[in-house]
Design a protein around this motif. Structure first.
Motif, PDB file in Angstrom:
ATOM      1  N   UNK A  94       0.831  -1.205   0.000  1.00  0.00           N
ATOM      2  CA  UNK A  94       0.000   0.000   0.000  1.00  0.00           C
ATOM      3  C   UNK A  94       0.865   1.254   0.000  1.00  0.00           C
ATOM      4  N   UNK A  95       1.963   1.223   0.753  1.00  0.00           N
ATOM      5  CA  UNK A  95       2.877   2.365   0.762  1.00  0.00           C
ATOM      6  C   UNK A  95       3.528   2.568  -0.602  1.00  0.00           C
ATOM      7  N   UNK A  96       3.948   1.477  -1.223  1.00  0.00           N
ATOM      8  CA  UNK A  96       4.515   1.574  -2.567  1.00  0.00           C
ATOM      9  C   UNK A  96       3.486   2.161  -3.522  1.00  0.00           C
ATOM     10  N   UNK A  97       2.240   1.714  -3.404  1.00  0.00           N
ATOM     11  CA  UNK A  97       1.184   2.249  -4.252  1.00  0.00           C
ATOM     12  C   UNK A  97       0.992   3.739  -4.059  1.00  0.00           C
ATOM     13  N   UNK A  98       1.054   4.207  -2.806  1.00  0.00           N
ATOM     14  CA  UNK A  98       0.936   5.638  -2.533  1.00  0.00           C
ATOM     15  C   UNK A  98       2.065   6.426  -3.203  1.00  0.00           C
ATOM     16  N   UNK A 139      -6.133   5.338   2.680  1.00  0.00           N
ATOM     17  CA  UNK A 139      -7.245   4.978   3.545  1.00  0.00           C
ATOM     18  C   UNK A 139      -7.183   3.527   3.987  1.00  0.00           C
ATOM     19  N   UNK A 140      -6.808   2.638   3.056  1.00  0.00           N
ATOM     20  CA  UNK A 140      -6.677   1.218   3.402  1.00  0.00           C
ATOM     21  C   UNK A 140      -5.502   0.978   4.349  1.00  0.00           C
ATOM     22  N   UNK A 141      -4.526   1.873   4.317  1.00  0.00           N
ATOM     23  CA  UNK A 141      -3.311   1.718   5.111  1.00  0.00           C
ATOM     24  C   UNK A 141      -3.533   2.025   6.595  1.00  0.00           C
ATOM     25  N   UNK A 142      -4.327   3.068   6.911  1.00  0.00           N
ATOM     26  CA  UNK A 142      -4.320   3.566   8.286  1.00  0.00           C
ATOM     27  C   UNK A 142      -5.290   2.854   9.229  1.00  0.00           C
ATOM     28  N   UNK A 191      10.640   3.450   3.359  1.00  0.00           N
ATOM     29  CA  UNK A 191       9.741   3.211   4.490  1.00  0.00           C
ATOM     30  C   UNK A 191       8.930   1.938   4.251  1.00  0.00           C
ATOM     31  N   UNK A 192       8.532   1.713   2.995  1.00  0.00           N
ATOM     32  CA  UNK A 192       7.801   0.490   2.660  1.00  0.00           C
ATOM     33  C   UNK A 192       8.669  -0.742   2.902  1.00  0.00           C
TER      34      UNK A 192
END
Length: 422
Positions: A292-296, A344-347, A409-410
């Motif tokens: 999800x972080x990579x996607x962001x 949104x899916x991350x947090x 960070x990912x």
């Protein structure tokens, strides 16, 4: 995601609490975004001035979280949370009275002071609203409640952005916004009077920030979740604070285009929060979070590349209707929406892990620590953006750097592996 048992829970006060926190988030963003649009489109004459002023406003709103969250967490663990909520919401009326005066008088200094005090009020409310949920709800209902809280917060941001951003540009917009923020504060206080519950309290113990961190490390899953959430707010603070400047000076769009971008961001967060609350199994895991972080990061990078293909911004600002036919602009919108959905899916699972893993007597202080670290990184993001402007960096360059920072960070989050699963 919708659960009748969640909304019919009259004895636990969740519906009323939801309404109170929604109005608070809405009023924060109604006032803040009215100021941001006012600064950008009525004061700023170039990208650097606009970016610096908007970034200063964002930093002043966040600074109280750094200064007061530790004390706010101790208060929330010590005194009756419902009584505290009622007092905090009453204080909001006075703060918004000051904000209304600032708007009517068009005093920049008073606007910034009011924004700081709104941040103080939010800093005291934050530890309460998240620490009280596990005392009211358990199991799947807690996950769903967190999904509603996270998703609705960004819907409140969306509505505050729309009404604040467009309202302030109306004839006599300052007066309309002054009345709106006071009315919303009064409504929030009246709603808080309907909260009724009897929750346990503990004896308050004074703690330094270092002691809070040391205690939090004793609950490693929750503490690592705090760190993961804090990075999201560093990333998100950069995006949200710079959208007005990006739109005016890079896209060449008017205030309605700013509202469109902030709307996409808010809706994307809300949709991502709702999807993860529905799809997440009862046993929470974070196996998807590095992706999800990579996607962001990739979504932001693609958006900035597409923005570089748009024609240079002219003197006449364009409307949404005038820009929407451009394929690169459409791609930019999609990239922002995708970035927000991943966020949104991350947090949501991270907040839920903090709540279920932290022992009840320590929970509000863990959330307060989360607010402090979040705020430190958000203030750091504001300082880095201001430094970038001072060094003459273009905003596109700075946003690409932030997108690339997301990747290590990912990898860090991936390396935690099963140790971060609940």
């Amino acid at each position: 995601m919708f659960s009748p048992s969640l909304w019919r829970c009259s004895s636990c006060s969740f519906p009323t609490l939801f309404f109170v926190q929604f109005l608070g988030a809405f009023n924060d963003n109604l006032f803040k975004n009215a100021l941001v649009i006012w600064f950008t489109f009525k004061l700023a004459t170039n990208e650097s001035d606009g970016g610096l002023l908007v970034t200063l406003a964002a930093g002043l709103f966040i600074l109280p979280f750094v200064l007061f969250s530790a004390f706010a967490g101790r208060l929330a663990d010590t005194y009756d949370k419902i009584a505290l909520i009622k007092k905090i919401k009453l204080a909001e009326i006075g703060i918004m009275g000051l904000g209304a005066l600032a708007l009517v008088s068009q005093s920049v200094e008073l606007m910034l002071i009011s924004l700081f005090f709104m941040g103080v009020q939010s800093a005291f409310f934050g530890p309460i609203k998240y620490s009280i949920l596990p005392q009211l709800l358990t199991g799947r209902l807690l996950i769903k409640a967190n999904g509603w809280f996270s998703g609705s917060t960004f819907i409140a941001i969306l509505l505050g952005t729309i009404f604040g951003g467009l309202g302030i540009m109306l004839p006599a917009g300052e007066t309309w916004m002054a009345g709106a923020v006071i009315a919303t504060a009064v409504l929030g206080w009246l709603a808080s009077l309907g909260l009724k519950t009897d929750l346990p309290v503990t004896k308050m113990q004074s703690q330094t920030f270092r002691q809070m961190v040391a205690q939090a490390k004793q609950v490693p899953i929750a503490f690592k979740s705090v760190l993961a959430i804090s990075w999201f707010w560093f990333f998100g603070a950069v995006i949200l604070s710079q959208i007005p400047t990006l739109v005016k000076f890079q896209v060449g769009g008017n205030d309605s285009v700013v509202v469109l971008f902030l709307t996409l961001f808010s809706v994307g967060i809300a949709v991502g929060s709702g999807l993860i609350a529905k799809l997440m199994p009862p046993k929470i895991h974070l196996n998807w979070h590095s992706f999800l972080l990579v996607g962001m990061g990739l979504s932001l990078a693609v958006g900035m590349i597409l923005l570089g293909q748009l024609p240079p911004a002219g003197e006449n600002l364009l409307s949404v209707h005038e820009l929407i036919s451009n394929g690169f602009f459409q791609g930019l919108l999609l990239s922002f929406a995708a970035m927000a959905l991943f966020g949104g899916a991350y947090i949501v699972p991270l907040y839920t892990l903090i709540q279920i893993e932290t022992p009840e007597p320590q929970r509000a202080r863990m959330i307060a620590l989360n607010n402090i670290i979040n705020s430190l990184l958000m203030v750091l993001s504001a300082l880095l953006i201001m430094l970038g402007y001072a060094l003459g960096l273009e905003l596109l360059t700075m946003l690409l750097i932030v997108a690339l920072m997301n990747l290590p960070v990912a990898f860090w989050l991936k390396s935690l592996g099963r140790n971060l699963s609940g």
